[in-house]
Design a protein around this motif. Structure first.
Motif, short mmCIF file in Angstrom:
data_model
loop_
_atom_site.label_atom_id
_atom_site.label_comp_id
_atom_site.label_asym_id
_atom_site.label_seq_id
_atom_site.Cartn_x
_atom_site.Cartn_y
_atom_site.Cartn_z
N LYS A 308 0.82 -1.21 0.00
CA LYS A 308 0.00 0.00 0.00
C LYS A 308 0.86 1.27 0.00
O LYS A 308 0.47 2.28 -0.56
N THR A 309 2.06 1.17 0.60
CA THR A 309 2.88 2.37 0.74
C THR A 309 3.25 2.97 -0.62
O THR A 309 3.16 4.18 -0.82
N ASP A 403 -2.79 6.27 7.06
CA ASP A 403 -2.35 4.88 6.98
C ASP A 403 -2.84 4.12 8.20
O ASP A 403 -2.87 4.65 9.30
N GLU A 404 -3.20 2.88 7.99
CA GLU A 404 -3.66 2.01 9.08
C GLU A 404 -4.80 2.66 9.84
O GLU A 404 -4.75 2.89 11.04
N GLY A 561 2.97 -1.93 9.90
CA GLY A 561 3.76 -1.29 8.86
C GLY A 561 5.23 -1.59 8.74
O GLY A 561 5.78 -1.48 7.66
MG MG Z 1 1.65 -0.38 5.51
#
Ligand code: MG
Ligand code: ADP
Length: 698
Positions: A308-309, A403-404, A561
Motif C-alpha cells: 500500500k505504501t 495509513d492504518e 507497517g
Molecule cells: Mg503499511
C-alpha cells in the motif's frame, strides 16, 4: 398533569425534585433532557412482584420476603453489626446491617411485620440478607406487591436508585401525555420498516423497558424485541450520519489534481520492481477521483504486505504535480519515520520535499518543520497525531492520506480534513487499512467511503509457516533461533502483555532481551519499545534493516507497517492475549522476502478451547479476510470490532456483540429513509448523536 411538550428540549430541571445538585449529577450520565431520561435504560430488573415464603428461600436468590421480627440484637466484637431475625412460620432469615442508626435499631421491634427485598446468602446463623431494602407493613389489608418488574438503572455517585426510578416515572408520564407529533419522541423509523422487522412503536418500546409487566422475565421476547428496536434505531442513526456526511462532502469542491505523465514515469522507472496489476488498478481508481473536482473519500483495503505504501507515494504525485501539499498520517512514530525514509527515497530525487512531524520534536526543530509546512513549496508531510495540532497550518493541502485507519477514530480523520479548506476547496482523503473488516461491520465505520481493494500480493513471496507451541519449549525455540541466525537470517521476538501499560510492556521486553543476550552471547541483539526516543527507535530499526543486528526484541510497537524483508522468523510470546487481527498484523512483518518464513506462537498454558481454536486459525491460513471472518464467527462482532480497532465506536444502547445481526437491516432501512422519508434522517441523527459529532450537521 404534564402538558404536551417537546421532550428533547425539555430540561430535566422541569421535573419535580430536581435541584442543582441532582441536575449536575445527571449531566454526568449524559442526561440533560426528559427525553434523555427515557433513553436511560435499566441494566437489569428485580422481581418484587411475589412474596417468597422464607422456607423456600435459597442462597443466591434475590427475593421479596415478608416476616415478623423475632429478635433483634447487636453481634460481634469491635465493629458490631445489627442482626434482625424475621420469620413467617415456614422459615426465617437474618437481616444484617453493618451500618445503622439508633433510630433504625429502635424501630425494628419484636413482632412487627417487615417486607424486605435482597439477596439471600448463607451466613453463620443460617440464611441472611445484608442491607436489604425493607419497610414495615402496617396496613390492613397489607399493601399490594409491585405489579411490574423493578428496573435497576446505571447510576452515578449522588443519584440514588430510588431517585432515578422516580424521575423516570415522571418522564414516562410526560411521554404518555404527549403521544402526538411535536413531542420530540416521534417515531422516525418509517412504519413499513417497523412492520417488516415487527418492531413496536417507539414509546411503547420505551415504556415496556422501564415498566415490564410482572410476567416478563429477562428472556421475555417482548422485552428483547423492545431493546432491539432501540438498538436498531441507534445503529441506524450512526449509519445515517455517515451517509449524510458523505452526501455533504459530495456537494463540496476539491482541487483537480492531475498527475503529470512525466513525473509518474520517472517515479515508476526508479522503482526496483514493477507494480502489481492490483496496485495499478487501485492507483487508477484513485487518480480518477482526484480529477473529479469533488473531494475523494476512499478506503484502500489491502492485506499486510500487499504494497500500500508505494501506492500512497504514487498518488501523492498527483497533488505534488499540481502544486499542492500532501499530509500522511501514521499511527506510530516508528511507522512515520519508516514512511519518511521511503518517501524521501522515492520523491526527493524527483525534486519534492519530504518532512516529518512527530510529537517528540521540540523547540527549534519543531518550529522549522512548522514553518516549512506553512510555506509555499509543495511537499509531503508525514506525521503522527501531531498533525492534528492547532499550530499546524498547511499552506495548501490537497490530499490527506491516513495509513492504518483502524487505529484512528472517525472523528480524528475528519478533523485533519478540516485543516484543508482553502478558497472553498476541500482536500481529498485516502484511507489505507490492512485490517480486513467483515462486510457487515464495514458499513458502520466506512459507510461514507468508496472502497478499493489491493487483492494481490507482490510476486515471489514465500509462505509463512506458523507453529503453536507452549512456553515450556522456550529453550528449544531459542536454540532454533541460534541456528536460524547462523544461516544469515534475522529474527523478531515480540513481547506482549495484557496490560495496556507501556511501562510494564517495556519492562517485560527488557527482561527478555537481557535473557536472550545472556543465552546467546554471540548474537547481535537490540531492543525496541514505545518508550525509546524516536531517534533511538529509528537507529535500532535502521541497524536491523542494514543487517547490523540479528535479533530484534520488540513490543507490539512493530505491529503496524514495519518492513524488513530479510527478517524471516518471528516469535510471539503470549499470543493468546492478542486479537487475531493484531496477530495477523504482527505476523505480516515476516514473509516479505523470497525466503520461507516461520512464525512461532509461544503460548502460556493452559489454553482455553476458544483460544486453541483461534490460534489454529492462524496456523491454517494467512489470508487476512478469512481470518477476520472466522474470528467474527467465533467471537461475535463486539469483540472483533474492539474499541481499539475501531477508534472508539461507542453506543448508548446498541451492543455489537448482541445486535450485530441487525446491521444488514440497518442498511436497508437507511436506503428506505433516504428515498421515501428524507426528512427523518436529521432528527434521528440528532436524537442519538446530538451535537457531539461534528459531521452530523455538516
Ligand atoms: Mg503499511
Ligand atoms: P503494506 O501493504 O503492508 O503497507 P508495504 O507497503 O509495506 O505493505 O509493502 C511491503 C513490501 O513489499 C515492501 O518491502 C515493498 O517495497 C514491497 N513491494 C511493494 N510493491 C511491490 C511490488 N509491486 N513488487 C515487489 N515488491 C513490492
Amino acid at each position: 398533569m404534564p402538558q404536551p411538550q417537546a421532550l428533547d428540549t425539555l430540561p430535566v430541571s422541569s421535573l419535580k425534585g430536581v435541584g442543582a445538585h441532582t441536575l449536575e449529577r445527571l449531566e454526568k450520565l449524559g442526561i440533560k433532557s426528559v427525553q434523555d431520561l427515557l433513553f436511560h435504560l435499566p441494566l437489569r430488573y428485580e422481581d418484587r412482584t411475589q412474596i417468597i415464603p422464607l422456607g423456600q428461600l435459597r442462597p443466591g436468590q434475590q427475593a421479596l420476603v415478608e416476616g415478623r421480627v423475632e429478635v433483634c440484637e447487636l453481634l460481634g466484637k469491635g465493629r458490631r453489626s445489627l442482626i434482625c431475625r424475621i420469620g413467617d412460620g415456614s422459615g426465617f432469615v437474618n437481616l444484617r446491617f453493618f451500618y445503622f442508626t439508633a433510630r433504625q435499631q429502635a424501630a425494628l421491634k419484636r413482632g412487627i411485620l417487615l417486607r424486605c427485598f435482597g439477596e439471600a446468602r448463607s451466613g453463620f446463623y443460617g440464611l441472611e440478607m445484608a442491607h436489604p431494602d425493607y419497610e414495615p407493613i402496617t396496613g390492613n389489608p397489607p399493601e399490594q406487591t409491585e405489579t411490574r418488574l423493578t428496573p435497576v438503572y446505571p447510576l452515578t455517585e449522588g443519584v440514588h436508585q430510588k431517585t432515578m426510578r422516580r424521575l423516570i416515572g415522571q418522564a414516562l408520564e410526560w411521554g404518555a401525555a404527549s403521544p402526538s407529533a411535536g413531542n420530540g419522541l416521534e417515531d422516525w423509523i418509517p412504519p413499513p420498516v417497523l412492520k417488516t422487522l415487527r418492531f413496536p412503536p417507539l414509546f411503547e418500546a420505551i415504556h415496556l423497558l422501564h415498566r415490564p409487566p410482572a410476567d416478563s422475565s429477562r428472556e421475555n421476547n417482548d422485552l428483547t424485541v423492545a431493546q432491539r428496536r432501540l438498538a436498531f434505531e441507534e445503529l441506524l442513526a450512526h449509519h445515517l450520519s455517515l451517509c449524510s456526511f458523505r452526501a455533504a462532502t459530495r456537494a463540496q469542491c476539491a482541487p483537480v489534481l492531475k498527475t503529470s505523465a512525466a513525473v509518474a514515469a520517472a517515479f515508476r522507472n526508479r522503482l526496483p520492481f514493477p507494480l502489481t496489476a492490483a496496485q495499478r488498478r487501485v492507483t487508477g481508481e484513485i487518480e480518477a477521483d482526484l480529477v473529479s473536482g469533488k473531494p475523494m473519500l476512499r478506503l484502500v483495503q489491502g492485506d499486510v504486505g500487499s504494497g500500500k505504501t508505494v501506492v500512497a507515494a504514487h498518488i501523492a504525485l498527483a497533488a505534488l504535480s499540481a502544486g499542492y501539499q500532501v499530509a500522511i498520517m501514521a499511527p506510530t512514530e516508528l511507522l512515520a519515520e519508516q514512511h519518511r525514509r521511503n518517501f524521501a527515497g522515492w520523491l526527493e530525487p524527483l525534486g519534492f520535499r519530504v518532512l516529518l512531524l512527530v510529537g517528540k520534536q521540540k523547540g527549534r526543530e519543531r518550529q522549522d518543520v512548522l514553518n516549512a509546512i506553512k510555506s509555499e513549496q509543495p511537499g509531503v508531510v508525514i506525521g503522527t497525531h501531531a498533525l492534528f495540532q492547532e499550530q499546524v497550518r498547511f499552506y495548501r493541502l490537497g490530499l490527506v492520506i491516513i495509513d492504518e485507519q483502524h487505529r484512528f477514530g472517525v472523528h480524528q480523520r475528519l478533523a485533519l480534513r478540516e485543516k484543508g479548506p482553502r478558497n472553498g476547496l476541500y482536500p481529498h482523503q485516502l484511507i489505507m487499512t490492512a485490517t480486513p473488516i467483515p462486510r457487515t461491520l464495514a458499513m458502520l465505520e466506512y459507510a461514507d467511503l468508496d472502497v478499493s481493494t489491493i487483492d494481490e500480493l507482490p510476486p515471489g513471496r514465500a509462505p509463512v509457516h506458523t507453529a503453536v507451541i507452549p512456553a515450556s519449549r522456550r529453550a528449544e525455540v531459542i536454540s532454533r533461533i541460534a541456528a536460524w541466525i547462523a544461516q544469515g537470517r534475522q529474527v523478531y521476538w515480540v513481547c506482549t502483555l495484557i496490560e495496556e501499560s507501556d511501562v510494564l510492556q517495556c519492562e517485560a521486553a527488557e527482561k527478555t532481551a537481557a535473557l536472550l543476550a545472556e543465552t546467546l552471547p554471540d548474537i547481535r541483539i537490540a531492543l525496541i519499545h514505545g518508550r525509546l526516543k524516536p531517534l533511538q527507535k529509528e537507529a535500532a530499526m535502521q541497524r536491523f534493516k542494514s543487517r547490523e543486528l540479528d535479533l530484534l526484541v520488540a513490543t507490539t510497537v512493530i505491529e503496524v507497517g514495519v518492513d524488513v524483508p530479510n527478517a524471516s522468523l518471528m516469535v510471539i510470546e503470549n499470543p493468546e492475549r492478542l486479537g487475531l487481527a493484531q496477530l495477523h498484523q504482527l505476523r505480516g512483518r515476516i514473509g516479505r522476502g523470497p525466503k520461507e518464513s516461520h512464525c512461532v506462537l509461544m503460548y502460556q498454558p493452559p489454553l482455553s478451547e476458544l483460544a486453541k481454536e483461534r490460534l489454529s486459525i492462524l496456523r491454517e491460513t494467512s489470508d487476512g479476510f478469512e481470518i477476520a471472518e472466522r474470528d467474527l464467527e467465533l467471537r461475535g462482532p463486539g469483540e472483533v470490532l474492539g474499541t481499539r480497532q475501531t477508534g472508539q465506536l461507542q453506543f448508548r444502547i446498541a451492543d455489537l456483540a448482541r445486535d450485530g445481526p441487525l446491521l444488514p437491516h440497518v442498511k436497508v432501512a437507511a436506503t428506505t429513509i433516504q428515498r421515501d422519508y428524507p426528512g427523518h434522517a436529521q432528527p434521528l441523527i440528532r436524537r442519538w448523536l446530538g451535537n457531539a459529532v461534528r459531521y452530523a450537521d455538516v
